[in-house]
Design an enzyme around this catalytic site. Structure first.
Site, short mmCIF file in Angstrom:
data_model
loop_
_atom_site.label_atom_id
_atom_site.label_comp_id
_atom_site.label_asym_id
_atom_site.label_seq_id
_atom_site.Cartn_x
_atom_site.Cartn_y
_atom_site.Cartn_z
N THR A 18 32.31 17.48 -21.22
CA THR A 18 31.07 17.55 -21.26
C THR A 18 30.40 18.65 -22.27
O THR A 18 29.66 18.68 -22.75
CB THR A 18 30.38 17.64 -19.90
N SER A 64 38.05 14.85 -20.00
CA SER A 64 39.50 15.54 -19.31
C SER A 64 40.04 14.63 -18.29
O SER A 64 41.23 15.04 -17.95
CB SER A 64 38.90 16.90 -18.53
N THR A 97 35.01 19.52 -16.91
CA THR A 97 35.32 20.15 -15.73
C THR A 97 36.03 19.33 -14.75
O THR A 97 36.42 19.82 -13.70
CB THR A 97 33.75 20.32 -15.07
N ASP A 98 36.21 17.99 -14.74
CA ASP A 98 36.87 17.16 -13.81
C ASP A 98 38.30 17.67 -13.74
O ASP A 98 38.62 17.64 -12.47
CB ASP A 98 37.19 15.53 -14.35
N1 ASP Z 1 34.08 13.76 -17.44
C1 ASP Z 1 33.72 15.21 -18.21
C2 ASP Z 1 35.19 15.91 -18.27
O1 ASP Z 1 35.83 16.24 -17.43
C3 ASP Z 1 33.05 15.96 -16.92
C4 ASP Z 1 32.80 17.39 -17.53
O2 ASP Z 1 33.35 17.86 -18.30
O3 ASP Z 1 31.87 18.09 -16.94
O4 ASP Z 1 35.47 15.76 -19.40
#
Ligand code: ASP
Length: 327
Positions: A18, A64, A97-98
């Site tokens: 993200t 991610s 973050t995932d």
């Molecule tokens: N779906 C995103 C990822 O993990 C979520 C994020 O980065 O907050 O790439």
């Protein structure tokens, strides 16, 4: 005469997420992660060039959830190689973050340097109102430039706080403070250009681990099977056929039904017991099936990282049990 302090040289390794996401102007959800390059990312952070001399490397640009063990290994090798260069002072990895906690823990177990390595990301895409990526990246570079961050294992910097890779996890689907340290809390905080540490990680990491990824291209397969009321034990049986090892996300202190127990007892691959509960510890003496391995306080997804590394090293069951106590 004013004395000039040499700026630290920090390498930013970008992987997507993200923080590199693009969506409708101002919107916080419904965007495409991994759409902006590392170079563009640093342009959005005012004053970053006064904190450190930055060099960027685009490792990949993905959501991610599409991170693989091949990407982990490439990331770790890049860091291990560049860390040998005396001109390089530290590293920042930008990541979704995932699965950020899994990558951070993998690196914590496999990189061979005391130089600061900091992982960060964001909860809002670069195009959102009050995007959190620029502040998180600024703080991550600040921590990576700090002498005090050396030798503490891989760190995660997010929303003003510094966490240890082993204890950090994602605990909200949307909050700006989604990354947290659970029962272990944070190691420290960062305010503008200043870094304050209050704790140090206890478990073995980086230069003191036995894991070496220099001669492997991918990790063995480990799948997590989640237990819930009436969970079909056939799923566990099937998962075991596809895996070199299994993690059970058990209920409470790593428990499951009698039906699950009868399948687990027949499996011939290592089975690690973890919990679907956020906080707490699984203790070997209390396991329902004695041949299983206690996951300590690692959540299932992190227990999977450690089991994959243990299997890559051909550890036997008693060595794996020990690894779960040491790492
Ligand atoms: N779906 C995103 C990822 O993990 C979520 C994020 O980065 O907050 O790439």
């Amino acid at each position: 005469m004013e004395k000039k302090i040499k700026k630290k040289k920090i390498i930013i390794l970008a992987t997507g997420g993200t923080i590199a996401g693009v969506g409708d102007e101002g919107k916080m959800a419904g965007y495409k992660p991994g759409a902006v390059s590392a170079e563009k990312l640093i342009e959005t952070v005012p004053g970053l060039d006064s904190v450190a001399d930055i060099e960027t490397r685009q490792i990949c640009n993905v959501n991610s959830d599409d991170i693989t063990s091949e990407i982990w290994i490439s990331l770790a090798r890049n860091i291990n190689d560049m860390a040998k260069n005396p001109e390089v002072d530290g590293f920042v990895i930008t990541h979704g973050t995932d699965t950020l906690e899994e990558t951070a823990y993998f690196l914590n177990l496999t990189i061979k340097t005391d130089k600061p390595v900091v992982v960060t990301g964001s909860m809002r895409p670069s195009t959102a109102i009050s995007a959190d990526g620029p502040a998180n990246l600024y703080q991550a570079v600040t921590v990576a430039s700090s002498e005090n961050a050396a030798g503490k294992g891989v760190l995660v910097v997010f929303a003003d706080r510094i966490y240890a890779a082993r204890s950090v996890s994602k605990s909200s689907t949307y909050h700006l403070t989604a990354i947290s340290g659970g029962e272990s809390g944070a190691l420290g905080v960062v305010r503008d250009g200043n870094v304050y540490f209050y704790n140090t990680p206890e478990k073995c990491h980086t230069v003191s681990t036995e894991f070496d990824i220099s001669n492997i291209d991918m990790l063995p397969k480990v799948n997590v099977v989640y237990f819930s009321v009436d969970a079909d034990p056939g799923l566990l049986d099937y998962a075991a056929k596809l895996s070199d090892g299994i993690i059970i996300a058990g209920a409470g202190a790593g428990e499951f039904s009698e039906q699950f127990k009868s399948i687990i007892e027949k499996l011939e691959i290592p089975v690690v017991i973890s919990s679907r509960v956020n906080d707490g510890i699984i203790i070997g003496d209390n396991l329902i099936c004695k041949k299983t391995i206690a996951g300590d306080n690692l959540p299932p997804q992190k227990a999977a990282v450690l089991l994959r590394l243990a299997l890559a090293k051909n550890m036997d069951i008693s060595q794996i049990k020990n690894a779960f106590l040491v790492y």
